[in-house]
Design a protein around this motif. Structure first.
Motif, PDB file in Angstrom:
ATOM      1  N   THR A   1     -55.004  52.747  15.867  1.00 34.76           N
ATOM      2  CA  THR A   1     -56.250  52.616  15.068  1.00 34.76           C
ATOM      3  C   THR A   1     -57.097  54.006  15.540  1.00 34.76           C
ATOM      4  N   PHE A   2     -58.353  53.855  15.267  1.00 32.20           N
ATOM      5  CA  PHE A   2     -59.335  55.016  15.592  1.00 32.20           C
ATOM      6  C   PHE A   2     -59.698  55.151  17.012  1.00 32.20           C
ATOM      7  N   PRO A   3     -59.960  56.296  17.742  1.00 34.34           N
ATOM      8  CA  PRO A   3     -60.577  56.366  18.920  1.00 34.34           C
ATOM      9  C   PRO A   3     -61.719  55.306  19.088  1.00 34.34           C
ATOM     10  N   CYS A   4     -61.979  54.804  20.165  1.00 35.32           N
ATOM     11  CA  CYS A   4     -63.084  53.950  20.169  1.00 35.32           C
ATOM     12  C   CYS A   4     -64.198  54.562  20.036  1.00 35.32           C
ATOM     13  N   ALA A   5     -64.445  55.869  20.382  1.00 33.28           N
ATOM     14  CA  ALA A   5     -65.743  56.669  20.121  1.00 33.28           C
ATOM     15  C   ALA A   5     -66.073  56.591  18.468  1.00 33.28           C
ATOM     16  N   VAL A   6     -65.069  56.457  17.568  1.00 32.36           N
ATOM     17  CA  VAL A   6     -65.523  56.272  16.320  1.00 32.36           C
ATOM     18  C   VAL A   6     -66.372  54.888  15.802  1.00 32.36           C
ATOM     19  N   PHE A   7     -65.878  53.741  16.607  1.00 29.89           N
ATOM     20  CA  PHE A   7     -66.449  52.703  16.664  1.00 29.89           C
ATOM     21  C   PHE A   7     -67.864  52.698  17.185  1.00 29.89           C
ATOM     22  N   SER A   8     -68.035  53.449  18.102  1.00 28.50           N
ATOM     23  CA  SER A   8     -69.485  53.501  18.592  1.00 28.50           C
ATOM     24  C   SER A   8     -70.492  54.241  17.443  1.00 28.50           C
ATOM     25  N   ALA A   9     -69.991  55.110  16.604  1.00 33.50           N
ATOM     26  CA  ALA A   9     -70.641  55.591  15.559  1.00 33.50           C
ATOM     27  C   ALA A   9     -70.822  54.527  14.414  1.00 33.50           C
ATOM     28  N   LEU A  10     -69.881  53.671  14.251  1.00 30.28           N
ATOM     29  CA  LEU A  10     -69.923  52.782  13.228  1.00 30.28           C
ATOM     30  C   LEU A  10     -70.633  51.484  13.442  1.00 30.28           C
ATOM     31  N   ASP A  11     -70.646  51.110  14.749  1.00 25.15           N
ATOM     32  CA  ASP A  11     -71.419  49.755  15.055  1.00 25.15           C
ATOM     33  C   ASP A  11     -73.059  49.629  14.776  1.00 25.15           C
ATOM     34  N   LYS A  12     -73.392  50.794  14.495  1.00 22.12           N
ATOM     35  CA  LYS A  12     -75.064  50.549  14.255  1.00 22.12           C
ATOM     36  C   LYS A  12     -75.317  50.958  12.972  1.00 22.12           C
ATOM     37  N   LEU A  13     -74.528  50.720  12.022  1.00 23.99           N
ATOM     38  CA  LEU A  13     -74.577  51.141  10.576  1.00 23.99           C
ATOM     39  C   LEU A  13     -74.747  49.984   9.727  1.00 23.99           C
ATOM     40  N   ASP A  14     -75.336  49.914   8.650  1.00 20.37           N
ATOM     41  CA  ASP A  14     -75.149  48.986   7.532  1.00 20.37           C
ATOM     42  C   ASP A  14     -74.471  49.382   6.585  1.00 20.37           C
ATOM     43  N   PHE A  15     -73.301  48.941   6.271  1.00 18.32           N
ATOM     44  CA  PHE A  15     -72.119  49.010   5.397  1.00 18.32           C
ATOM     45  C   PHE A  15     -72.225  48.200   4.112  1.00 18.32           C
ATOM     46  N   LYS A  16     -72.939  47.244   4.012  1.00 15.94           N
ATOM     47  CA  LYS A  16     -72.997  46.493   2.886  1.00 15.94           C
ATOM     48  C   LYS A  16     -73.062  47.085   1.498  1.00 15.94           C
ATOM     49  N   GLY A  17     -72.125  46.763   0.735  1.00 17.54           N
ATOM     50  CA  GLY A  17     -72.093  47.552  -0.555  1.00 17.54           C
ATOM     51  C   GLY A  17     -71.309  48.884  -0.603  1.00 17.54           C
ATOM     52  N   LYS A  18     -70.788  49.567   0.494  1.00 13.39           N
ATOM     53  CA  LYS A  18     -70.486  50.852   0.746  1.00 13.39           C
ATOM     54  C   LYS A  18     -68.993  50.688   0.412  1.00 13.39           C
ATOM     55  N   ASN A  19     -68.288  51.762  -0.323  1.00 12.36           N
ATOM     56  CA  ASN A  19     -66.871  51.967  -0.335  1.00 12.36           C
ATOM     57  C   ASN A  19     -66.725  52.749   0.908  1.00 12.36           C
ATOM     58  N   VAL A  20     -65.564  52.157   1.559  1.00  8.30           N
ATOM     59  CA  VAL A  20     -65.293  52.947   3.095  1.00  8.30           C
ATOM     60  C   VAL A  20     -63.860  53.307   2.937  1.00  8.30           C
ATOM     61  N   PHE A  21     -63.207  54.287   3.217  1.00 13.75           N
ATOM     62  CA  PHE A  21     -61.787  54.780   2.774  1.00 13.75           C
ATOM     63  C   PHE A  21     -61.571  55.358   4.706  1.00 13.75           C
ATOM     64  N   PRO A  22     -60.484  54.635   4.993  1.00 10.35           N
ATOM     65  CA  PRO A  22     -59.893  55.169   6.278  1.00 10.35           C
ATOM     66  C   PRO A  22     -59.140  56.691   6.028  1.00 10.35           C
ATOM     67  N   VAL A  23     -59.130  57.402   6.879  1.00  5.13           N
ATOM     68  CA  VAL A  23     -58.482  58.621   6.967  1.00  5.13           C
ATOM     69  C   VAL A  23     -57.921  58.847   8.189  1.00  5.13           C
ATOM     70  N   MET A  24     -56.577  59.032   8.390  1.00  9.44           N
ATOM     71  CA  MET A  24     -56.018  59.140   9.621  1.00  9.44           C
ATOM     72  C   MET A  24     -54.704  60.144   9.671  1.00  9.44           C
ATOM     73  N   THR A  25     -55.030  60.972  10.640  1.00  7.23           N
ATOM     74  CA  THR A  25     -54.142  61.961  11.259  1.00  7.23           C
ATOM     75  C   THR A  25     -53.298  61.287  12.027  1.00  7.23           C
ATOM     76  N   HIS A  26     -51.941  61.538  11.820  1.00  3.25           N
ATOM     77  CA  HIS A  26     -51.079  60.714  12.879  1.00  3.25           C
ATOM     78  C   HIS A  26     -49.608  61.670  12.945  1.00  3.25           C
ATOM     79  N   GLU A  27     -48.624  61.314  13.725  1.00  2.00           N
ATOM     80  CA  GLU A  27     -47.588  61.661  13.796  1.00  2.00           C
ATOM     81  C   GLU A  27     -46.497  60.843  13.721  1.00  2.00           C
ATOM     82  N   GLY A  28     -46.560  59.897  12.527  1.00  5.27           N
ATOM     83  CA  GLY A  28     -45.300  58.925  12.457  1.00  5.27           C
ATOM     84  C   GLY A  28     -45.958  57.585  12.154  1.00  5.27           C
ATOM     85  N   SER A  29     -47.329  57.290  12.431  1.00  4.08           N
ATOM     86  CA  SER A  29     -47.701  55.861  12.608  1.00  4.08           C
ATOM     87  C   SER A  29     -48.472  55.661  11.111  1.00  4.08           C
ATOM     88  N   GLY A  30     -48.685  56.742  10.316  1.00  5.32           N
ATOM     89  CA  GLY A  30     -49.373  56.230   8.939  1.00  5.32           C
ATOM     90  C   GLY A  30     -50.810  56.033   9.318  1.00  5.32           C
TER      91      GLY A  30
END
Length: 171
Positions: A98-127
């Motif tokens: 998953t994402f580094p926990c620091a990313v979740f620190s940034a997300l926790d305080k936000l209101d995502f109601k009705g927003k389109n959210v897209f995950p983008v990951m760079t990886h070395e084999g785990s997609g």
């Protein structure tokens, strides 16, 4: 459509094709820049107050411990309002599925109601790993969409593919 990219990117020692290499710019930062070039976006870089260890292997152990403890590292800056954005791209390296926990620190305080959210990951084999599931849990009220996985070591080779994805999903 207004786009926001919330991303964490690791410079310095990274894992690439079975080796530890030194990057002057992290793979996720490159992906964020390619998306911005394709469709226009506001970029918000997640920067922990305490940097992750420079040594790659030590960093992976810190990341594993944070995930196990559901840690929320303190950040240098936080977003407080995302109401003007239609699409939120959450981008980062795949650390332990998953994402580094620091990313979740940034997300926790936000209101995502009705927003389109897209995950983008760079990886070395785990997609995308568990990134979609993680965003559904951490972005309450969001419409989590199919994301984009980019093999980190080949990020620059996939610029056209990344930009095509952005134009199709975010325009």
């Amino acid at each position: 459509m207004k786009n926001l990219i919330i991303y964490y990117s690791r410079k310095g020692e990274n894992y690439a094709n079975g080796n530890v290499v030194n990057l002057t710019k992290g793979n996720t930062e490159l992906v964020a820049e390619f998306i911005d070039e394709a469709v226009g976006a506001t970029l918000f870089e997640v920067e922990p107050v305490a940097d992750y260890p420079a040594d790659y292997m030590t960093c992976t152990e810190v990341a594993k411990k944070e995930l196990k403890e559901n840690a929320r590292p303190e950040l240098k800056n936080y977003l407080t309002d995302i109401s003007e954005y239609d699409n939120i791209i959450v981008a980062g390296p795949c650390w332990w599925g998953t994402f580094p926990c620091a990313v979740f620190s940034a997300l926790d305080k936000l209101d995502f109601k009705g927003k389109n959210v897209f995950p983008v990951m760079t990886h070395e084999g785990s997609g995308l790993g568990k990134s979609e599931k993680s965003l559904k849990k951490n972005c309450k009220g969001a419409n989590v969409k199919k994301g984009l996985a980019v093999h980190g070591a080949d990020t620059e080779k996939h610029k056209d593919e990344i930009m095509k994805w952005a134009r199709e999903k975010l325009s």
